[in-house]
Design a protein around this motif. Structure first.
Motif, PDB file in Angstrom:
ATOM      1  N   CYS A   7      46.152  18.407  38.050  1.00 51.16           N
ATOM      2  CA  CYS A   7      46.957  17.300  38.524  1.00 51.16           C
ATOM      3  C   CYS A   7      48.420  17.528  37.997  1.00 51.16           C
ATOM      4  CB  CYS A   7      46.439  16.153  38.080  1.00 51.16           C
ATOM      5  SG  CYS A   7      44.802  15.758  38.445  1.00 51.16           S
ATOM      6  N   PRO A   8      49.250  18.460  38.751  1.00 54.10           N
ATOM      7  CA  PRO A   8      50.329  18.834  38.324  1.00 54.10           C
ATOM      8  C   PRO A   8      51.521  17.702  38.415  1.00 54.10           C
ATOM      9  CG  PRO A   8      49.868  19.810  40.500  1.00 54.10           C
ATOM     10  CD  PRO A   8      48.915  19.208  40.146  1.00 54.10           C
ATOM     11  N   TRP A   9      51.194  16.704  38.767  1.00 60.07           N
ATOM     12  CA  TRP A   9      52.188  15.570  38.677  1.00 60.07           C
ATOM     13  C   TRP A   9      51.653  14.446  38.102  1.00 60.07           C
ATOM     14  CZ3 TRP A   9      56.583  14.920  41.853  1.00 60.07           C
ATOM     15  CH2 TRP A   9      56.582  15.883  42.942  1.00 60.07           C
ATOM     16  N   GLN A  10      50.499  14.607  37.096  1.00 61.10           N
ATOM     17  CA  GLN A  10      50.355  13.342  36.360  1.00 61.10           C
ATOM     18  C   GLN A  10      51.087  12.855  35.352  1.00 61.10           C
ATOM     19  OE1 GLN A  10      47.102  12.656  37.528  1.00 61.10           O
ATOM     20  NE2 GLN A  10      46.054  11.480  35.933  1.00 61.10           N
ATOM     21  N   HIS A  11      51.938  13.837  34.969  1.00 59.35           N
ATOM     22  CA  HIS A  11      52.836  13.517  33.873  1.00 59.35           C
ATOM     23  C   HIS A  11      54.151  12.690  34.311  1.00 59.35           C
ATOM     24  CE1 HIS A  11      54.682  16.941  35.447  1.00 59.35           C
ATOM     25  NE2 HIS A  11      55.888  16.702  34.765  1.00 59.35           N
ATOM     26  N   VAL A  12      54.314  12.669  35.709  1.00 58.50           N
ATOM     27  CA  VAL A  12      55.418  11.784  36.244  1.00 58.50           C
ATOM     28  C   VAL A  12      54.993  10.371  36.570  1.00 58.50           C
ATOM     29  CG1 VAL A  12      57.072  11.906  37.863  1.00 58.50           C
ATOM     30  CG2 VAL A  12      56.299  13.919  37.083  1.00 58.50           C
ATOM     31  N   TYR A  14      54.308   6.970  38.693  1.00 55.20           N
ATOM     32  CA  TYR A  14      54.091   7.042  40.117  1.00 55.20           C
ATOM     33  C   TYR A  14      55.117   6.606  41.101  1.00 55.20           C
ATOM     34  CZ  TYR A  14      51.089   6.581  44.252  1.00 55.20           C
ATOM     35  OH  TYR A  14      50.433   6.584  45.594  1.00 55.20           O
ATOM     36  N   PRO A  15      55.935   5.811  40.722  1.00 55.47           N
ATOM     37  CA  PRO A  15      57.064   5.405  41.653  1.00 55.47           C
ATOM     38  C   PRO A  15      58.030   6.680  41.578  1.00 55.47           C
ATOM     39  CG  PRO A  15      56.705   3.799  40.114  1.00 55.47           C
ATOM     40  CD  PRO A  15      55.827   4.829  39.594  1.00 55.47           C
ATOM     41  N   ALA A  16      58.105   7.455  40.345  1.00 48.65           N
ATOM     42  CA  ALA A  16      58.926   8.705  40.551  1.00 48.65           C
ATOM     43  C   ALA A  16      58.606   9.882  41.308  1.00 48.65           C
ATOM     44  CB  ALA A  16      59.212   9.285  39.234  1.00 48.65           C
ATOM     45  N   GLN A  17      57.052  10.057  41.366  1.00 44.82           N
ATOM     46  CA  GLN A  17      56.390  10.786  42.165  1.00 44.82           C
ATOM     47  C   GLN A  17      56.756  10.438  43.637  1.00 44.82           C
ATOM     48  OE1 GLN A  17      52.233  11.298  41.539  1.00 44.82           O
ATOM     49  NE2 GLN A  17      52.501  10.879  39.541  1.00 44.82           N
ATOM     50  N   VAL A  38      57.793   6.145  51.831  1.00 42.38           N
ATOM     51  CA  VAL A  38      56.578   6.649  51.372  1.00 42.38           C
ATOM     52  C   VAL A  38      55.263   5.291  51.290  1.00 42.38           C
ATOM     53  CG1 VAL A  38      55.063   7.818  49.691  1.00 42.38           C
ATOM     54  CG2 VAL A  38      57.406   8.811  50.225  1.00 42.38           C
ATOM     55  N   VAL A  39      54.087   5.562  51.729  1.00 42.94           N
ATOM     56  CA  VAL A  39      52.961   4.624  51.771  1.00 42.94           C
ATOM     57  C   VAL A  39      52.445   4.752  50.608  1.00 42.94           C
ATOM     58  CG1 VAL A  39      51.138   3.565  52.798  1.00 42.94           C
ATOM     59  CG2 VAL A  39      53.118   4.105  54.100  1.00 42.94           C
ATOM     60  N   PRO A  40      52.521   4.124  49.387  1.00 40.13           N
ATOM     61  CA  PRO A  40      51.630   4.439  48.166  1.00 40.13           C
ATOM     62  C   PRO A  40      50.344   4.287  48.339  1.00 40.13           C
ATOM     63  CG  PRO A  40      52.906   2.269  47.866  1.00 40.13           C
ATOM     64  CD  PRO A  40      53.237   2.927  49.095  1.00 40.13           C
ATOM     65  N   ALA A  41      49.567   5.141  47.525  1.00 41.12           N
ATOM     66  CA  ALA A  41      48.015   5.047  47.449  1.00 41.12           C
ATOM     67  C   ALA A  41      47.597   3.742  46.700  1.00 41.12           C
ATOM     68  CB  ALA A  41      47.618   6.125  47.062  1.00 41.12           C
ATOM     69  N   PRO A  42      46.671   2.852  47.313  1.00 43.92           N
ATOM     70  CA  PRO A  42      46.228   1.681  46.504  1.00 43.92           C
ATOM     71  C   PRO A  42      45.661   2.117  45.049  1.00 43.92           C
ATOM     72  CG  PRO A  42      45.382   1.842  48.661  1.00 43.92           C
ATOM     73  CD  PRO A  42      45.958   3.065  48.492  1.00 43.92           C
ATOM     74  N   ALA A  43      45.162   3.291  44.883  1.00 41.50           N
ATOM     75  CA  ALA A  43      44.464   3.550  43.395  1.00 41.50           C
ATOM     76  C   ALA A  43      45.075   4.877  43.142  1.00 41.50           C
ATOM     77  CB  ALA A  43      43.142   3.501  43.616  1.00 41.50           C
ATOM     78  N   GLN A  44      45.706   5.001  41.803  1.00 39.36           N
ATOM     79  CA  GLN A  44      46.282   6.134  41.383  1.00 39.36           C
ATOM     80  C   GLN A  44      45.210   6.851  40.552  1.00 39.36           C
ATOM     81  OE1 GLN A  44      49.631   5.430  39.088  1.00 39.36           O
ATOM     82  NE2 GLN A  44      50.131   3.533  40.124  1.00 39.36           N
TER      83      GLN A  44
END
Length: 214
Positions: A7-12, A14-17, A38-44
């Motif tokens: 998960c290379p984005w895990q440290h960022v 979610y809004p910043a992702q 961007v349509v955000p995913a309901p669950a992270q």
């Protein structure tokens, strides 16, 4: 988020992702089109409906995990927060069943062991399909013993065997062979009934898949 590197984005946050990904698309389409928001995913977390694992050892015992990024070091990913809870539970069942059947993890350096990878796919109703990726020389009775232990769990609808003697890191080298139960997992994508095999591609976030097709 640990050493697995999955998960290379895990440290960022979610809004910043989402903002960063939107900027990348905007740059790619510069002068051609303006991307929609961007349509955000309901669950992270706990959204991934397919888990792919490397067989290895933790403290001398069989475990399922991943190779650390940029290095061939095994990382146990038990308790992963990205796969669904049903998949992580099935991962534990596979570890117990494989250990009980004496399916030792494959050791690339020594050329010993049998179990190389495990693929676990989940349908929306919680049912699970398991693929055991083994060396072609692995005895059929050992794989069958592990499959019998797994299929005894009501959530697991089938276990398939995939032989793999390749040396390039590919998970699947041959077509899956049904060992116990069913070889396909019934599911629904955007209201359409489908039958998914262990190695076929399907969007790993079912809710996002519905949104994409809609």
């Amino acid at each position: 988020f640990g050493r697995c590197g999955g998960c290379p984005w895990q440290h960022v946050a979610y809004p910043a992702q989402l903002a960063a990904k939107h900027r990348r698309v905007a740059r790619a389409l510069a002068g051609l089109a303006t991307p929609a928001p961007v349509v955000p995913a309901p669950a992270q977390l706990h959204y991934r409906a397919k888990g792919k694992y490397v067989a290895g050892r933790t403290d001398g015992h069989l475990a399922l995990g991943a190779w650390a990024p940029d290095q061939h070091v095994f990382v146990d990913t038990a308790g992963c927060q990205v796969v669904t809870r049903a998949i992580d539970r099935a991962r534990g069942l596979v570890v117990a069943a494989a250990a009980g059947a004496r399916l030792a993890p494959f050791d690339e350096r020594r050329g010993t062991g049998a179990l190389r990878y495990v693929i676990i796919r989940q349908a929306r109703d919680g049912r699970v399909l398991v693929a055991l990726v083994v060396r072609s020389a692995t005895p059929a009775d050992a794989v069958a013993a592990a499959a019998r232990a797994l299929i005894a769990d009501p959530a697991i609808v089938g276990v398939v065997r995939i032989d793999n003697d390749r040396t390039d890191g590919a998970l699947a080298a041959t077509a899956p062979v049904v060992v116990a139960g069913d070889g396909e997992l019934p599911d629904r994508i955007a209201g359409v009934e489908v039958a998914l095999g262990a190695t076929e591609f399907a969007q790993i976030n079912p809710v996002a898949a519905d949104a994409l097709y809609a």
